[in-house]
Design a protein around this motif. Sequence first.
Motif, PDB file in Angstrom:
ATOM      1  N   LEU A  97       2.615 -38.594 -14.162  1.00  0.00           N
ATOM      2  CA  LEU A  97       2.361 -39.320 -15.409  1.00  0.00           C
ATOM      3  C   LEU A  97       0.890 -39.280 -15.807  1.00  0.00           C
ATOM      4  O   LEU A  97       0.415 -40.169 -16.507  1.00  0.00           O
ATOM      5  CB  LEU A  97       2.841 -40.768 -15.271  1.00  0.00           C
ATOM      6  CG  LEU A  97       4.345 -40.937 -15.069  1.00  0.00           C
ATOM      7  CD1 LEU A  97       4.703 -42.397 -14.831  1.00  0.00           C
ATOM      8  CD2 LEU A  97       5.121 -40.393 -16.265  1.00  0.00           C
ATOM      9  N   TYR A  98       0.186 -38.245 -15.371  1.00  0.00           N
ATOM     10  CA  TYR A  98      -1.191 -38.014 -15.807  1.00  0.00           C
ATOM     11  C   TYR A  98      -1.197 -36.947 -16.891  1.00  0.00           C
ATOM     12  O   TYR A  98      -0.471 -35.956 -16.796  1.00  0.00           O
ATOM     13  CB  TYR A  98      -2.081 -37.619 -14.620  1.00  0.00           C
ATOM     14  CG  TYR A  98      -2.554 -38.825 -13.853  1.00  0.00           C
ATOM     15  CD1 TYR A  98      -3.866 -39.273 -13.957  1.00  0.00           C
ATOM     16  CD2 TYR A  98      -1.664 -39.567 -13.065  1.00  0.00           C
ATOM     17  CE1 TYR A  98      -4.297 -40.409 -13.278  1.00  0.00           C
ATOM     18  CE2 TYR A  98      -2.082 -40.703 -12.389  1.00  0.00           C
ATOM     19  CZ  TYR A  98      -3.399 -41.120 -12.495  1.00  0.00           C
ATOM     20  OH  TYR A  98      -3.814 -42.253 -11.841  1.00  0.00           O
ATOM     21  N   TYR A  99      -2.014 -37.167 -17.918  1.00  0.00           N
ATOM     22  CA  TYR A  99      -1.986 -36.371 -19.139  1.00  0.00           C
ATOM     23  C   TYR A  99      -3.201 -35.463 -19.267  1.00  0.00           C
ATOM     24  O   TYR A  99      -4.324 -35.855 -18.942  1.00  0.00           O
ATOM     25  CB  TYR A  99      -1.960 -37.289 -20.360  1.00  0.00           C
ATOM     26  CG  TYR A  99      -0.626 -37.955 -20.619  1.00  0.00           C
ATOM     27  CD1 TYR A  99       0.154 -37.580 -21.717  1.00  0.00           C
ATOM     28  CD2 TYR A  99      -0.144 -38.968 -19.793  1.00  0.00           C
ATOM     29  CE1 TYR A  99       1.379 -38.199 -21.972  1.00  0.00           C
ATOM     30  CE2 TYR A  99       1.069 -39.582 -20.032  1.00  0.00           C
ATOM     31  CZ  TYR A  99       1.825 -39.193 -21.136  1.00  0.00           C
ATOM     32  OH  TYR A  99       3.034 -39.804 -21.375  1.00  0.00           O
ATOM     33  N   VAL A 100      -2.969 -34.277 -19.800  1.00  0.00           N
ATOM     34  CA  VAL A 100      -4.024 -33.314 -20.100  1.00  0.00           C
ATOM     35  C   VAL A 100      -4.054 -33.097 -21.607  1.00  0.00           C
ATOM     36  O   VAL A 100      -2.999 -32.886 -22.237  1.00  0.00           O
ATOM     37  CB  VAL A 100      -3.772 -31.960 -19.410  1.00  0.00           C
ATOM     38  CG1 VAL A 100      -4.870 -30.955 -19.778  1.00  0.00           C
ATOM     39  CG2 VAL A 100      -3.690 -32.132 -17.903  1.00  0.00           C
ATOM     40  N   SER A 101      -5.238 -33.135 -22.202  1.00  0.00           N
ATOM     41  CA  SER A 101      -5.362 -32.820 -23.632  1.00  0.00           C
ATOM     42  C   SER A 101      -6.748 -32.261 -23.919  1.00  0.00           C
ATOM     43  O   SER A 101      -7.652 -32.336 -23.075  1.00  0.00           O
ATOM     44  CB  SER A 101      -5.114 -34.065 -24.492  1.00  0.00           C
ATOM     45  OG  SER A 101      -6.103 -35.046 -24.263  1.00  0.00           O
ATOM     46  N   PHE A 102      -6.893 -31.712 -25.108  1.00  0.00           N
ATOM     47  CA  PHE A 102      -8.169 -31.157 -25.559  1.00  0.00           C
ATOM     48  C   PHE A 102      -8.554 -31.802 -26.875  1.00  0.00           C
ATOM     49  O   PHE A 102      -7.731 -31.924 -27.787  1.00  0.00           O
ATOM     50  CB  PHE A 102      -8.077 -29.643 -25.761  1.00  0.00           C
ATOM     51  CG  PHE A 102      -7.726 -28.880 -24.515  1.00  0.00           C
ATOM     52  CD1 PHE A 102      -8.679 -28.604 -23.561  1.00  0.00           C
ATOM     53  CD2 PHE A 102      -6.427 -28.439 -24.304  1.00  0.00           C
ATOM     54  CE1 PHE A 102      -8.360 -27.909 -22.402  1.00  0.00           C
ATOM     55  CE2 PHE A 102      -6.091 -27.735 -23.155  1.00  0.00           C
ATOM     56  CZ  PHE A 102      -7.058 -27.477 -22.204  1.00  0.00           C
ATOM     57  N   LEU A 103      -9.815 -32.191 -26.972  1.00  0.00           N
ATOM     58  CA  LEU A 103     -10.379 -32.651 -28.235  1.00  0.00           C
ATOM     59  C   LEU A 103     -11.299 -31.550 -28.721  1.00  0.00           C
ATOM     60  O   LEU A 103     -12.311 -31.251 -28.088  1.00  0.00           O
ATOM     61  CB  LEU A 103     -11.152 -33.953 -28.033  1.00  0.00           C
ATOM     62  CG  LEU A 103     -10.408 -35.075 -27.280  1.00  0.00           C
ATOM     63  CD1 LEU A 103     -11.281 -36.312 -27.165  1.00  0.00           C
ATOM     64  CD2 LEU A 103      -9.097 -35.404 -27.952  1.00  0.00           C
ATOM     65  N   GLY A 104     -10.921 -30.917 -29.819  1.00  0.00           N
ATOM     66  CA  GLY A 104     -11.600 -29.705 -30.242  1.00  0.00           C
ATOM     67  C   GLY A 104     -10.992 -28.513 -29.528  1.00  0.00           C
ATOM     68  O   GLY A 104     -10.172 -28.649 -28.619  1.00  0.00           O
ATOM     69  N   THR A 105     -11.384 -27.334 -29.946  1.00  0.00           N
ATOM     70  CA  THR A 105     -10.849 -26.090 -29.384  1.00  0.00           C
ATOM     71  C   THR A 105     -11.782 -25.557 -28.315  1.00  0.00           C
ATOM     72  O   THR A 105     -12.985 -25.407 -28.565  1.00  0.00           O
ATOM     73  CB  THR A 105     -10.693 -25.029 -30.492  1.00  0.00           C
ATOM     74  OG1 THR A 105      -9.833 -25.543 -31.516  1.00  0.00           O
ATOM     75  CG2 THR A 105     -10.106 -23.748 -29.939  1.00  0.00           C
ATOM     76  N   PRO A 106     -11.257 -25.289 -27.102  1.00  0.00           N
ATOM     77  CA  PRO A 106     -12.124 -24.729 -26.059  1.00  0.00           C
ATOM     78  C   PRO A 106     -12.879 -23.499 -26.534  1.00  0.00           C
ATOM     79  O   PRO A 106     -12.277 -22.528 -26.990  1.00  0.00           O
ATOM     80  CB  PRO A 106     -11.128 -24.398 -24.937  1.00  0.00           C
ATOM     81  CG  PRO A 106     -10.034 -25.394 -25.112  1.00  0.00           C
ATOM     82  CD  PRO A 106      -9.891 -25.549 -26.603  1.00  0.00           C
ATOM     83  N   SER A 107     -14.196 -23.560 -26.455  1.00  0.00           N
ATOM     84  CA  SER A 107     -15.059 -22.541 -27.040  1.00  0.00           C
ATOM     85  C   SER A 107     -16.396 -22.546 -26.326  1.00  0.00           C
ATOM     86  O   SER A 107     -16.824 -23.572 -25.791  1.00  0.00           O
ATOM     87  CB  SER A 107     -15.253 -22.852 -28.536  1.00  0.00           C
ATOM     88  OG  SER A 107     -16.364 -22.180 -29.067  1.00  0.00           O
ATOM     89  N   ASP A 108     -17.083 -21.405 -26.336  1.00  0.00           N
ATOM     90  CA  ASP A 108     -18.422 -21.321 -25.765  1.00  0.00           C
ATOM     91  C   ASP A 108     -19.504 -21.700 -26.769  1.00  0.00           C
ATOM     92  O   ASP A 108     -20.680 -21.783 -26.405  1.00  0.00           O
ATOM     93  CB  ASP A 108     -18.693 -19.897 -25.265  1.00  0.00           C
ATOM     94  CG  ASP A 108     -17.903 -19.572 -24.004  1.00  0.00           C
ATOM     95  OD1 ASP A 108     -17.697 -20.489 -23.190  1.00  0.00           O
ATOM     96  OD2 ASP A 108     -17.486 -18.403 -23.847  1.00  0.00           O
ATOM     97  N   SER A 109     -19.113 -21.922 -28.026  1.00  0.00           N
ATOM     98  CA  SER A 109     -20.112 -22.170 -29.059  1.00  0.00           C
ATOM     99  C   SER A 109     -19.977 -23.527 -29.746  1.00  0.00           C
ATOM    100  O   SER A 109     -20.954 -24.050 -30.271  1.00  0.00           O
ATOM    101  CB  SER A 109     -20.060 -21.058 -30.118  1.00  0.00           C
ATOM    102  OG  SER A 109     -18.762 -20.955 -30.675  1.00  0.00           O
ATOM    103  N   SER A 110     -18.777 -24.094 -29.765  1.00  0.00           N
ATOM    104  CA  SER A 110     -18.561 -25.374 -30.438  1.00  0.00           C
ATOM    105  C   SER A 110     -18.195 -26.445 -29.419  1.00  0.00           C
ATOM    106  O   SER A 110     -17.560 -26.154 -28.397  1.00  0.00           O
ATOM    107  CB  SER A 110     -17.432 -25.253 -31.469  1.00  0.00           C
ATOM    108  OG  SER A 110     -17.739 -24.279 -32.437  1.00  0.00           O
ATOM    109  N   PRO A 111     -18.563 -27.706 -29.670  1.00  0.00           N
ATOM    110  CA  PRO A 111     -18.259 -28.761 -28.707  1.00  0.00           C
ATOM    111  C   PRO A 111     -16.760 -29.025 -28.583  1.00  0.00           C
ATOM    112  O   PRO A 111     -16.030 -28.955 -29.573  1.00  0.00           O
ATOM    113  CB  PRO A 111     -19.000 -29.982 -29.260  1.00  0.00           C
ATOM    114  CG  PRO A 111     -19.201 -29.696 -30.704  1.00  0.00           C
ATOM    115  CD  PRO A 111     -19.342 -28.219 -30.818  1.00  0.00           C
TER     116      PRO A 111
END
Length: 304
Positions: A97-111
Amino acid sequence: MLTCLANNFLATLSSSQVTSVSYSLTSSNATGYWSNLPTTLATRHGVTLGSLTTAQKTAAMAMLNAALSSSGQTTMSELLAADDYLANYASGYGSGLYYVSFLGTPSDSSPWILEFTGHHYTFLASVNGSYVSLTPNFVAVEPVTWTSGTTTHTPMATRRNALLAMLTGLSSTELATAKLSQAYDDVLVGPQKDGNYPSTKQGIAVSSLTSAQKELVKAAIKTYSDDANGTGQSDAYTTETALASTYIAWASYSDLSTKGSYVRIDGPRVWIELSVQNGIVLSANHYHSIWRDRSTDYGGNFTF
């Protein structure tokens, strides 16, 4: 590395799962969906570990482990094991019941931010060109200790013992100076309490302590900040300059065993708290603690 592994994980997901883990990098998304409550009582974003296939979970764990040092990986695995132990006694708990998510798109240039959150463990790993922060990092455990087979688990003993050594290293006069007048039944700057720091630092100034006492403060800080893999936070907190503006304090009981025991470290960037509380599922005490960074919580993308 973290960006690469995040994209590797995303590549294992179905289109609907990608949608489920992807959120805009906003203050409300960052602050509003992590909690110390079980997932049945507080909404999280993302996909659960328990919903992933074997291949997807392998990719997820590779990514999560990359955000953590060796000690951090041990912290995570032990706290997930604690939740699995609780699942034997009550519903709504467990490592699945542990969750994984992303805020923004994984990128080398944008946060962007990798968020991993469940009942008693949360980190938000922030990347902005480079990996800059593992905070907020909520670390808690119930039960404090348990035995599985022949193995005894004490996931937060290193933290608790280092904070206790920091307090017991003070003289009686110094300990009295460090005592707070207010009692605390939980951490002050916990989930959804972003920016809720005291307006002035309280307790005793680390600058007034001996070299040996300062080393105990540094050791206590590092039990938290050394869990991050390469953010530089640990080194930033323990310079002479940083320690010169750091205070330590405690409330109610300094033994960190009695219910109501509370301790904090408040530096120019670092904020650490530990609170000893009644058990919820089991009868023994349990711990809540938080590590925050005034400058780089959520990658420094928001102001509170």
